[in-house]
Design a protein around this motif. Structure first.
Motif, PDB file in Angstrom:
ATOM      1  N   LYS A  76      48.387  39.916  34.889  1.00  0.00           N
ATOM      2  CA  LYS A  76      47.211  40.374  34.985  1.00  0.00           C
ATOM      3  C   LYS A  76      45.751  39.707  34.466  1.00  0.00           C
ATOM      4  CE  LYS A  76      48.163  44.542  32.697  1.00  0.00           C
ATOM      5  NZ  LYS A  76      48.880  45.508  31.638  1.00  0.00           N
ATOM      6  N   VAL A  77      44.747  39.802  34.609  1.00  0.00           N
ATOM      7  CA  VAL A  77      43.805  39.352  34.618  1.00  0.00           C
ATOM      8  C   VAL A  77      42.689  39.852  33.804  1.00  0.00           C
ATOM      9  CG1 VAL A  77      42.002  37.730  35.583  1.00  0.00           C
ATOM     10  CG2 VAL A  77      43.953  37.006  36.128  1.00  0.00           C
ATOM     11  N   GLU A 136      49.348  38.354  44.082  1.00  0.00           N
ATOM     12  CA  GLU A 136      50.528  38.544  42.908  1.00  0.00           C
ATOM     13  C   GLU A 136      49.936  38.916  41.185  1.00  0.00           C
ATOM     14  OE1 GLU A 136      51.965  34.365  42.194  1.00  0.00           O
ATOM     15  OE2 GLU A 136      50.617  33.490  43.497  1.00  0.00           O
ATOM     16  N   HIS A 137      48.615  38.958  41.409  1.00  0.00           N
ATOM     17  CA  HIS A 137      47.802  39.350  40.615  1.00  0.00           C
ATOM     18  C   HIS A 137      46.764  40.174  40.535  1.00  0.00           C
ATOM     19  CE1 HIS A 137      48.463  34.894  39.555  1.00  0.00           C
ATOM     20  NE2 HIS A 137      47.891  34.631  41.170  1.00  0.00           N
ATOM     21  N   TYR A 172      46.434  42.234  28.394  1.00  0.00           N
ATOM     22  CA  TYR A 172      46.782  40.703  29.736  1.00  0.00           C
ATOM     23  C   TYR A 172      47.237  39.483  28.878  1.00  0.00           C
ATOM     24  CZ  TYR A 172      43.704  44.662  31.703  1.00  0.00           C
ATOM     25  OH  TYR A 172      43.397  45.865  32.108  1.00  0.00           O
ATOM     26  N   GLU A 173      47.772  38.988  30.059  1.00  0.00           N
ATOM     27  CA  GLU A 173      47.912  37.503  30.704  1.00  0.00           C
ATOM     28  C   GLU A 173      47.313  36.403  30.653  1.00  0.00           C
ATOM     29  OE1 GLU A 173      52.031  37.267  33.261  1.00  0.00           O
ATOM     30  OE2 GLU A 173      50.793  39.121  33.339  1.00  0.00           O
ATOM     31  N   ARG A 224      46.899  36.480  21.914  1.00  0.00           N
ATOM     32  CA  ARG A 224      45.612  36.115  22.355  1.00  0.00           C
ATOM     33  C   ARG A 224      46.616  35.667  23.777  1.00  0.00           C
ATOM     34  NH1 ARG A 224      43.174  31.503  23.968  1.00  0.00           N
ATOM     35  NH2 ARG A 224      44.175  30.649  22.234  1.00  0.00           N
ATOM     36  N   PRO A 225      46.055  36.534  24.663  1.00  0.00           N
ATOM     37  CA  PRO A 225      46.365  35.869  26.387  1.00  0.00           C
ATOM     38  C   PRO A 225      46.023  34.056  26.760  1.00  0.00           C
ATOM     39  CG  PRO A 225      44.440  37.056  26.188  1.00  0.00           C
ATOM     40  CD  PRO A 225      44.936  37.285  25.028  1.00  0.00           C
ATOM     41  N   THR A 226      46.095  33.172  27.284  1.00  0.00           N
ATOM     42  CA  THR A 226      45.063  32.285  28.159  1.00  0.00           C
ATOM     43  C   THR A 226      44.089  32.624  28.327  1.00  0.00           C
ATOM     44  OG1 THR A 226      47.099  30.908  29.416  1.00  0.00           O
ATOM     45  CG2 THR A 226      45.032  30.102  29.812  1.00  0.00           C
TER      46      THR A 226
END
Length: 179
Positions: free
Chosen positions: A2-3, A36-37, A58-59, A113-115
């Motif tokens: 998830k972006v 995939e995203h 989110y990731e 915190r996501p990347t």
């Protein structure tokens, strides 16, 4: 994965709103797909720590914002990983930038915190009440858009351009739409 594409800034203060305007521009101008995203665009305005519950879902996070940098000039664009901020970046362009930095740091403390990647630009005008972006930031916003699109492709997205809208047109409409 998830972006989240997060536009930060105050749209009422010229160049200060470029992150929000760019976020909205890319969302309106392109259609993205990935097997995939997923991708979500959020106008974060100047909400800073109030965005924590949103960001934590989110990731992967890409923040679009103004930055300040030693030896940089107006309109310069920077793309960097939040875990490896270049020494030249000072985050002092406006109060909200410092608040966003603190927000991401607070998220680190609790491990949610996501990347995070940052696409930032040095603004010229951040205190005049106007929707007009300065020429240097208009030019730099094209670079920001290109950097973002290239990075999304690297993540596995494809995109198709759906309109020819430009960032100043998005900025001109920013106060007329429900947000």
């Amino acid at each position: 994965m998830k972006v989240l594409i997060l536009g930060i800034g105050n749209v009422m203060f010229s160049d200060e709103g470029v992150g929000v305007h760019l976020c909205r521009l890319v969302e309106q101008k392109y259609q993205f797909s990935s097997p995939e995203h997923t991708i979500t665009f959020v106008d974060g305005g100047t909400l800073a720590e109030r965005l924590i519950p949103v960001i934590a879902e989110y990731e992967y996070l890409v923040v679009l914002d103004c930055v300040d940098a030693h030896d940089g000039k107006i309109g310069d664009v920077y793309f960097f990983d939040f875990d490896n901020v270049p020494n030249t970046i000072t985050w002092q362009g406006s109060v909200h930038e410092v608040e966003m930095l603190q927000t991401l740091t607070m998220m680190d403390l609790v491990g949610d915190r996501p990347t995070t990647k940052i696409v930032g630009i040095i603004p010229e005008v951040v205190d005049d009440t106007t929707l007009e972006l300065t020429p240097a930031v208009l030019k730099g916003s094209v670079v920001m858009e290109s950097v973002l699109l290239k990075h999304l492709v690297e993540l596995g997205f494809t995109y198709e351009q759906m309109s020819d809208i430009d960032i100043q047109s998005v900025a001109n409409l920013s106060c007329l739409e429900d947000r």
